[in-house]
Write a protein that holds these residues in place. Sequence first.
Motif, PDB file in Angstrom:
ATOM      1  N   THR A 126       0.827  -1.204   0.000  1.00 18.85           N
ATOM      2  CA  THR A 126       0.000   0.000   0.000  1.00 18.85           C
ATOM      3  C   THR A 126       0.863   1.256   0.000  1.00 18.85           C
ATOM      4  N   ALA A 127       1.913   1.266   0.823  1.00 23.39           N
ATOM      5  CA  ALA A 127       2.802   2.428   0.888  1.00 23.39           C
ATOM      6  C   ALA A 127       3.516   2.650  -0.441  1.00 23.39           C
ATOM      7  N   LYS A 138       3.641  11.450  -0.094  1.00 27.71           N
ATOM      8  CA  LYS A 138       3.988  10.192   0.564  1.00 27.71           C
ATOM      9  C   LYS A 138       3.153  10.016   1.827  1.00 27.71           C
ATOM     10  N   PRO A 139       2.802   8.785   2.174  1.00 24.19           N
ATOM     11  CA  PRO A 139       2.004   8.554   3.384  1.00 24.19           C
ATOM     12  C   PRO A 139       2.846   8.678   4.650  1.00 24.19           C
ATOM     13  N   VAL A 140       2.177   8.972   5.740  1.00 21.89           N
ATOM     14  CA  VAL A 140       2.762   8.823   7.067  1.00 21.89           C
ATOM     15  C   VAL A 140       2.432   7.396   7.519  1.00 21.89           C
ATOM     16  N   ILE A 141       3.427   6.698   8.063  1.00 21.06           N
ATOM     17  CA  ILE A 141       3.239   5.291   8.416  1.00 21.06           C
ATOM     18  C   ILE A 141       3.444   5.098   9.911  1.00 21.06           C
ATOM     19  N   LEU A 142       2.454   4.505  10.556  1.00 18.05           N
ATOM     20  CA  LEU A 142       2.472   4.242  11.996  1.00 18.05           C
ATOM     21  C   LEU A 142       2.406   2.736  12.216  1.00 18.05           C
ATOM     22  N   ALA A 161       7.834   6.437   2.947  1.00 19.95           N
ATOM     23  CA  ALA A 161       7.142   7.186   4.005  1.00 19.95           C
ATOM     24  C   ALA A 161       7.614   8.631   4.099  1.00 19.95           C
ATOM     25  N   GLU A 162       6.665   9.534   4.283  1.00 18.94           N
ATOM     26  CA  GLU A 162       6.999  10.906   4.661  1.00 18.94           C
ATOM     27  C   GLU A 162       7.578  10.912   6.078  1.00 18.94           C
TER      28      GLU A 162
END
Length: 205
Positions: A126-127, A138-142, A161-162
């Motif tokens: 997904t990222a 870009k996504p933030v990833i947690l 990732a951002e």
Amino acid sequence: MNETKKLVEIGNIVSNWELSADVNALVLECPDIVSVAKPGQFVMIKNEMGSTYLRRPFGVADVDKEQGLLLLIYRKAGKGTQELAQLDDGAPISVEGPLGNGFSFKNEGRTLLIGGGVGIAPIIYTARHLSKELDGPKPVILLGVRNHKELFWSDFVENFAEKLVYTTDDGSYGRKGFAIDAIPDILKEYPDIKHIKVCGSTVMM
């Protein structure tokens, strides 16, 4: 509504290696399934050489559509996955899928991706899709993991990732606690987040 055709394919193991003491990564060559797999979907696999009879679900961690390769990441939690971890390159695996609807994508601002445990696996594909294949930020990833020994996920997602944020159950890295505990601070730091996509335990979701 277009539905993805479900297939059954015998995939051969290309590589099967240890990421941590109890988590392995598996790459299978199964081009037919890979050609139609979408981020957020899963497959059901059966070890053709194993002693268990039922298929087991694995989230699609990533795909290489040019080479027809499927990446799965799994925890060695029982007899079936322990046997899977012992297989060498070339061993046959029956793969059924892709299954599930997968994620929907709307290019309207930034996405927050949240994953917990081995449920993090589909976050990789997904990222990459958000970062490389869609024209958006870009996504933030947690990511919520057990402890610092499970930081191997960075190797798969940090380039997409951002910002990459970890929480650990024991506080050995990042923020102590569950992934959801970090959400308010992330939303304050990134007010342009418009979508949240989650993969993990039912309780977390």
